[in-house]
Design a protein around this motif. Sequence first.
Motif, PDB file in Angstrom:
ATOM      1  N   LYS A  38      58.820  19.066  11.109  1.00 13.31           N
ATOM      2  CA  LYS A  38      58.477  18.525  12.433  1.00 13.31           C
ATOM      3  C   LYS A  38      57.716  17.208  12.318  1.00 13.31           C
ATOM      4  O   LYS A  38      57.671  16.445  13.270  1.00 13.31           O
ATOM      5  N   CYS A  39      57.098  16.939  11.181  1.00 15.16           N
ATOM      6  CA  CYS A  39      56.267  15.735  11.075  1.00 15.16           C
ATOM      7  C   CYS A  39      57.068  14.514  10.631  1.00 15.16           C
ATOM      8  O   CYS A  39      56.575  13.387  10.730  1.00 15.16           O
ATOM      9  N   GLY A  73      56.394  23.819   3.318  1.00 18.79           N
ATOM     10  CA  GLY A  73      57.198  23.784   4.537  1.00 18.79           C
ATOM     11  C   GLY A  73      56.467  23.227   5.735  1.00 18.79           C
ATOM     12  O   GLY A  73      57.095  22.705   6.664  1.00 18.79           O
ATOM     13  N   ILE A  77      50.029  19.990  10.679  1.00 18.87           N
ATOM     14  CA  ILE A  77      49.695  18.787  11.444  1.00 18.87           C
ATOM     15  C   ILE A  77      50.898  18.444  12.335  1.00 18.87           C
ATOM     16  O   ILE A  77      50.745  18.173  13.527  1.00 18.87           O
ATOM     17  N   ILE A  83      53.234  14.508   5.792  1.00 19.26           N
ATOM     18  CA  ILE A  83      51.816  14.784   5.601  1.00 19.26           C
ATOM     19  C   ILE A  83      51.597  15.289   4.177  1.00 19.26           C
ATOM     20  O   ILE A  83      52.412  16.046   3.641  1.00 19.26           O
TER      21      ILE A  83
HETATM   22  S1  FES Z   1      56.115  20.054   9.627  1.00 20.12           S
HETATM   23 FE1  FES Z   1      54.098  20.657  10.035  1.00 20.12          FE
HETATM   24  S2  FES Z   1      52.920  19.261   8.866  1.00 20.12           S
HETATM   25 FE2  FES Z   1      54.947  18.677   8.384  1.00 20.12          FE
END
Ligand code: FES
Length: 130
Positions: A38-39, A73, A77, A83
Amino acid sequence: MDEKLPDEAERIARKVARAGIAVARRHVFLCADRENPKCADADRALQAWMHLKDGLRKRGLSEEGGVLRTRVGCLRICEGGPIAVVYPEGIWYRACDPDVLDRIMDEHLVGGRPVEEFVIARRRLPDDEG
Ligand code: FES
């Protein structure tokens, strides 16, 4: 008869030795989920992970070089990634693309100075032994 195969405990002990755990000084965790990070998008996360692995190896930091690395995974954050977090200092980084990872490896892991412009948090974990 063939030599006895090593049991699981022996195999684990060999892998522990090969990973460099006995000489580890730092451990880098990088968010690079295989399917749906997601990041950052998956290609970007994979590129970051491959760059970190290659970069540690090229700098002699892998295994006996004292820097452990782990692909995770999610580091919870889920924004502004990839990250990463470096222990034992507990320095958290954003935007860990190859150019930033090069700086983290050279300035932080080798030079001992965090790359301040990409730090998003810091928290050294308490040492219960001392
Ligand atoms: S998907 Fe949650 S910190 Fe990278």
